[in-house]
Design a protein around this motif. Structure first.
Motif, mmCIF file in Angstrom:
data_model
loop_
_atom_site.group_PDB
_atom_site.id
_atom_site.type_symbol
_atom_site.label_atom_id
_atom_site.label_comp_id
_atom_site.label_asym_id
_atom_site.label_seq_id
_atom_site.Cartn_x
_atom_site.Cartn_y
_atom_site.Cartn_z
ATOM 1 N N ALA A 106 0.826 -1.211 0.000
ATOM 2 C CA ALA A 106 0.000 0.000 0.000
ATOM 3 C C ALA A 106 0.859 1.259 0.000
ATOM 4 C CB ALA A 106 -0.931 -0.009 1.216
ATOM 5 N N GLU A 107 1.868 1.324 0.885
ATOM 6 C CA GLU A 107 2.644 2.568 0.987
ATOM 7 C C GLU A 107 3.576 2.776 -0.196
ATOM 8 O OE1 GLU A 107 5.867 2.891 3.950
ATOM 9 O OE2 GLU A 107 5.267 0.890 4.647
ATOM 10 N N THR A 108 4.147 1.691 -0.725
ATOM 11 C CA THR A 108 4.978 1.867 -1.913
ATOM 12 C C THR A 108 4.103 2.105 -3.157
ATOM 13 O OG1 THR A 108 5.080 -0.543 -2.196
ATOM 14 C CG2 THR A 108 6.905 0.519 -1.036
ATOM 15 N N GLY A 109 2.912 1.495 -3.167
ATOM 16 C CA GLY A 109 2.018 1.658 -4.303
ATOM 17 C C GLY A 109 1.581 3.098 -4.515
ATOM 18 N N ILE A 110 1.323 3.834 -3.431
ATOM 19 C CA ILE A 110 0.882 5.222 -3.576
ATOM 20 C C ILE A 110 2.016 6.092 -4.125
ATOM 21 C CG2 ILE A 110 1.468 6.048 -1.254
ATOM 22 C CD1 ILE A 110 -1.775 6.825 -3.140
ATOM 23 N N LEU A 111 3.264 5.748 -3.778
ATOM 24 C CA LEU A 111 4.407 6.480 -4.317
ATOM 25 C C LEU A 111 4.632 6.132 -5.789
ATOM 26 C CD1 LEU A 111 6.851 6.231 -1.276
ATOM 27 C CD2 LEU A 111 5.696 8.290 -2.106
ATOM 28 N N VAL A 112 4.409 4.874 -6.151
ATOM 29 C CA VAL A 112 4.496 4.483 -7.557
ATOM 30 C C VAL A 112 3.408 5.193 -8.365
ATOM 31 C CG1 VAL A 112 4.221 2.551 -9.170
ATOM 32 C CG2 VAL A 112 5.596 2.261 -7.096
ATOM 33 N N LEU A 113 2.234 5.351 -7.767
ATOM 34 C CA LEU A 113 1.147 6.073 -8.437
ATOM 35 C C LEU A 113 1.543 7.523 -8.700
ATOM 36 C CD1 LEU A 113 -1.813 5.815 -9.397
ATOM 37 C CD2 LEU A 113 -2.510 6.591 -7.116
ATOM 38 N N LEU A 114 2.174 8.158 -7.706
ATOM 39 C CA LEU A 114 2.680 9.523 -7.897
ATOM 40 C C LEU A 114 3.701 9.563 -9.030
ATOM 41 C CD1 LEU A 114 3.287 12.490 -7.151
ATOM 42 C CD2 LEU A 114 4.815 11.621 -5.347
ATOM 43 N N ALA A 115 4.624 8.604 -9.017
ATOM 44 C CA ALA A 115 5.661 8.561 -10.049
ATOM 45 C C ALA A 115 5.044 8.404 -11.438
ATOM 46 C CB ALA A 115 6.634 7.421 -9.774
ATOM 47 N N GLY A 116 4.040 7.535 -11.540
ATOM 48 C CA GLY A 116 3.385 7.336 -12.823
ATOM 49 C C GLY A 116 2.746 8.622 -13.344
ATOM 50 N N ILE A 144 11.591 11.988 -8.562
ATOM 51 C CA ILE A 144 10.239 12.211 -9.089
ATOM 52 C C ILE A 144 9.641 13.499 -8.523
ATOM 53 C CG2 ILE A 144 7.847 11.404 -8.808
ATOM 54 C CD1 ILE A 144 9.159 10.138 -11.172
ATOM 55 N N VAL A 145 9.792 13.728 -7.231
ATOM 56 C CA VAL A 145 9.194 14.927 -6.643
ATOM 57 C C VAL A 145 9.933 16.185 -7.103
ATOM 58 C CG1 VAL A 145 10.415 15.223 -4.439
ATOM 59 C CG2 VAL A 145 7.970 15.641 -4.547
ATOM 60 N N VAL A 149 3.591 11.749 -12.634
ATOM 61 C CA VAL A 149 4.618 12.729 -13.018
ATOM 62 C C VAL A 149 5.259 12.332 -14.345
ATOM 63 C CG1 VAL A 149 6.854 13.730 -12.357
ATOM 64 C CG2 VAL A 149 5.067 13.417 -10.633
ATOM 65 N N LEU A 150 5.571 11.047 -14.511
ATOM 66 C CA LEU A 150 6.220 10.599 -15.737
ATOM 67 C C LEU A 150 5.301 10.754 -16.945
ATOM 68 C CD1 LEU A 150 8.044 7.382 -14.451
ATOM 69 C CD2 LEU A 150 9.086 9.579 -15.024
ATOM 70 N N LEU A 151 4.029 10.434 -16.771
ATOM 71 C CA LEU A 151 3.087 10.532 -17.893
ATOM 72 C C LEU A 151 2.900 11.978 -18.363
ATOM 73 C CD1 LEU A 151 0.332 7.949 -16.892
ATOM 74 C CD2 LEU A 151 1.924 7.793 -18.812
ATOM 75 N N LYS A 152 2.958 12.909 -17.413
ATOM 76 C CA LYS A 152 2.753 14.317 -17.763
ATOM 77 C C LYS A 152 4.060 15.063 -18.012
ATOM 78 C CE LYS A 152 -1.684 14.602 -15.355
ATOM 79 N NZ LYS A 152 -2.502 15.272 -14.320
ATOM 80 N N GLY A 153 5.179 14.352 -17.877
ATOM 81 C CA GLY A 153 6.467 14.970 -18.185
ATOM 82 C C GLY A 153 6.977 15.956 -17.163
ATOM 83 N N ALA A 197 7.046 19.139 -14.388
ATOM 84 C CA ALA A 197 6.642 20.544 -14.487
ATOM 85 C C ALA A 197 7.147 21.191 -15.780
ATOM 86 C CB ALA A 197 7.157 21.318 -13.276
ATOM 87 N N HIS A 198 8.401 20.868 -16.168
ATOM 88 C CA HIS A 198 9.010 21.500 -17.351
ATOM 89 C C HIS A 198 9.797 20.470 -18.154
ATOM 90 C CE1 HIS A 198 7.898 25.227 -15.389
ATOM 91 N NE2 HIS A 198 8.626 24.896 -14.327
ATOM 92 N N GLY A 199 9.292 19.247 -18.227
ATOM 93 C CA GLY A 199 10.051 18.196 -18.890
ATOM 94 C C GLY A 199 10.957 17.494 -17.892
ATOM 95 N N LEU A 200 11.277 16.241 -18.180
ATOM 96 C CA LEU A 200 12.099 15.449 -17.262
ATOM 97 C C LEU A 200 13.572 15.796 -17.424
ATOM 98 C CD1 LEU A 200 10.317 11.996 -17.682
ATOM 99 C CD2 LEU A 200 9.896 13.764 -15.960
ATOM 100 N N SER A 201 14.280 15.832 -16.286
ATOM 101 C CA SER A 201 15.687 16.254 -16.284
ATOM 102 C C SER A 201 16.511 15.322 -15.408
ATOM 103 C CB SER A 201 15.799 17.690 -15.759
ATOM 104 O OG SER A 201 17.121 18.005 -15.395
ATOM 105 N N GLY A 202 17.744 15.082 -15.825
ATOM 106 C CA GLY A 202 18.670 14.285 -15.016
ATOM 107 C C GLY A 202 19.668 15.135 -14.265
ATOM 108 N N GLU A 203 19.398 16.418 -14.124
ATOM 109 C CA GLU A 203 20.328 17.346 -13.477
ATOM 110 C C GLU A 203 20.602 16.970 -12.026
ATOM 111 O OE1 GLU A 203 22.912 20.631 -13.442
ATOM 112 O OE2 GLU A 203 21.955 19.499 -15.066
ATOM 113 N N SER A 204 19.657 16.267 -11.370
ATOM 114 C CA SER A 204 19.854 15.886 -9.961
ATOM 115 C C SER A 204 21.088 15.012 -9.764
ATOM 116 C CB SER A 204 18.622 15.131 -9.459
ATOM 117 O OG SER A 204 17.520 15.997 -9.324
ATOM 118 N N PHE A 205 21.510 14.305 -10.826
ATOM 119 C CA PHE A 205 22.646 13.397 -10.694
ATOM 120 C C PHE A 205 23.922 13.970 -11.314
ATOM 121 C CE2 PHE A 205 18.704 10.965 -10.752
ATOM 122 C CZ PHE A 205 18.820 10.262 -9.558
ATOM 123 N N ALA A 206 23.879 15.215 -11.730
ATOM 124 C CA ALA A 206 25.071 15.872 -12.274
ATOM 125 C C ALA A 206 26.055 16.166 -11.142
ATOM 126 C CB ALA A 206 24.686 17.168 -12.987
#
Length: 536
Positions: free
Chosen positions: A172-182, A260-261, A184-188, A190-199
């Motif tokens: 249940a608790e991991t599922g709600i976070l996966v739902l959030l991730a889904g 994701i957040v 965000v990913l489907l809608k791209g 706020a401004h498109g997906l970025s990998g800057e967090s790992f730079a």
């Protein structure tokens, strides 16, 4: 007639924990649930982003890699040391009985602190959820006491019952976070997906030290896999697999969800959003990308996440208490096992009573359930468990230096030594940034930091007293349990520590201890490792 009468007078054999009850997934459910992923993400990750920047996801990966390195030596020890004492047994084997007894006391206090403090979080989160969903204000104390009863009942039941409950709650608790991730990913995002967090420019910044302090704390409890050895199926394979699975899942899942957040608000906007409302960051994100109904579910699942964490720690504490009662360090009454559920129910009842006493004491003092009961009780427990991990890492090369074995140097020297350095760094980060965990004054923080070493010193004093007053109990501390057969099969060569287990005398001062096993054959000379361990 006399034989029949004797049979009628013979008491039934004492109940034991049920071996072969838990598979890899079951044990992983216990340790991942103890970490409370949803609560950690929604409650702590926003602060990590606020203080560490958008490179926060990488901090969770770094912490996961560090603990995976620790797990290499830790799980290698699990193949050679079968005692139910887990942490303290490993430390005893490597560093001697005085340090092992100090570690045993530290483990008992540390795990109790990690669990009992969370009842404050349960009361606070339950109150907030009822207010958010129904507009009603309920005092936190009844919610915390109701949780105590529920968790006490869960610990009273069989370990299989606990595994099934935790499996449902964890999904249940991991599922709600996966739902959030889904969403965000489907809608791209706020401004498109970025990998800057790992730079590198975002990861290697001053704020990463704060992120790492939070990240290491988020894994607390993963090491408890070894506590369930006696109830595991094929423990020499199951325990290491569950440990690696738990570390890998938590490290990757934490990093993914925090990324994701960040995407939900954008690299440029997430820090401002976290500063405006850190507690509402995840709720705002899931409302935007999934819907208000999902935010309501998240409120509910945070409460169930806390309950799952409490049940996981409660089961771990009960088994530590059982092991110490069997050692003779704790009262023998705590070593009773339920004849039907095969659970350490006496230890569970004692732990529930202790939890109720602490919760009621904080309530009577007018303490805040989150800011004081949770943070002031939980923080010393967390530091204590970090210290245990460090001692266990140091114990691994010390142990394997003295015994005959076929393990490689990577597992017995390189990985444990590296883990010890990294864990010492993690402890330094947590202690240096202790104010972020407690929000308390410098005086309170000093006391909280000092509790773990103080408990360890008390354990050293207890070891000195046992050596003088109860030498046979001291000599048998963390001894290897007798097993009718090697679970790995007859072809596996016995380690010298196994041979030593049967050469150690029982303590006659323990009325509940079984008589020492006798042998009709010649007694073998203990291996060198056994001699060193016996003399420590």
């Amino acid at each position: 007639m006399s034989d029949t009468a004797h049979e009628r007078r013979t008491p039934p054999p004492a109940a034991t924990l049920r071996p072969g009850s838990l598979g890899t997934a079951d044990i992983a459910f216990f340790v991942v649930s103890a970490a409370a992923p949803l609560t950690v993400m929604a409650g702590v990750a926003p602060l990590a982003i606020l203080l560490g920047g958008i490179g926060a996801p990488a901090g969770y990966l770094i912490a996961g890699i560090t603990l995976a390195v620790f797990a290499v030596g830790f799980t290698t020890m699990s193949r050679h040391v079968r005692s139910g004492g887990a942490f303290y047994a490993y430390i005893t084997r490597g560093l001697g009985r005085p340090v092992g007894i100090g570690a045993a006391l530290l483990a008992l206090i540390g795990y109790n602190g990690m669990e009992i403090g969370v009842y404050g979080l349960l009361g606070s989160a339950g109150r907030d959820t009822l207010r958010a969903l129904f507009g009603v204000d309920v005092p936190w104390l009844p919610l915390a006491l109701a949780g105590l009863l529920l968790i006490g009942y869960g610990g009273y039941r069989s370990i299989e019952f606990g595994a099934k409950v935790l499996g449902v709650l964890l999904v249940a608790e991991t599922g709600i976070l996966v739902l959030l991730a889904g969403g965000v990913l489907l809608k791209g995002g706020a401004h498109g997906l970025s990998g800057e967090s790992f730079a590198p420019g975002q990861v290697f910044v001053s704020g990463t030290a704060v992120v790492l302090a939070f990240a290491f704390a988020a894994f607390t409890g993963f090491e408890s896999t070894v506590i369930y050895r006696r109830e595991a199926r094929d423990p020499e394979r199951t325990v290491p697999r569950a440990t690696y699975a738990a570390v890998a899942f938590l490290g990757l899942f934490y990093a993914f969800v925090v990324w994701i957040v960040v995407q939900a608000f954008g690299d440029a906007g997430v820090i401002a959003a976290a500063a405006k409302d850190p507690g509402g960051l995840f709720f705002s994100a899931i409302t935007t990308y999934v819907g208000g109904w999902a935010a309501d579910l998240m409120h509910v699942f945070i409460v169930t996440s806390v309950l799952a964490s409490l049940l996981a720690f409660h089961n771990a504490i009960n088994r530590y208490s059982l092991a110490l009662a069997e050692e003779g360090v704790l009262p023998a009454a705590l070593g009773r096992i339920h004849p039907r559920h095969r659970s350490p129910y006496a230890a569970g009842i004692a732990q529930t009573v202790l939890g109720a006493a602490v919760v009621l004491a904080f309530w009577a003092a007018g303490a805040d359930p989150y800011g004081q009961l949770l943070l002031w009780v939980n923080t010393p427990g967390m530091i204590g468990l970090f210290v245990l991990q460090l001692l266990a890492a140091i114990a691994v090369p010390c142990y394997f230096r003295r015994v005959r074995h076929q393990e490689g140097a990577l597992r017995t020297i390189a990985a444990p030594v590296l883990a010890a350095v990294l864990l010492a760094t993690a402890i330094g980060l947590v202690v240096t940034h202790i104010d972020l965990f407690t929000g308390a004054s410098s005086t309170v923080n000093t006391v909280l930091i000092a509790l773990a070493p103080a408990v360890f010193v008390v354990g050293l004093v207890l070891a000195w007293w046992l050596r003088r007053e109860r030498p046979l109990l001291y000599a048998n501390f963390a001894a290897e349990p007798a097993e009718p057969a090697d679970p790995a099969g007859p072809d596996r060569p016995a380690g010298p520590d196994r041979a030593a287990a049967h050469d150690q005398p029982a303590d006659p001062s323990r009325a509940d201890a079984p008589p020492a096993a006798t042998s009709t054959g010649p007694v073998a000379e203990p291996a060198p490792a056994a001699k060193e361990f016996t003399e420590s």
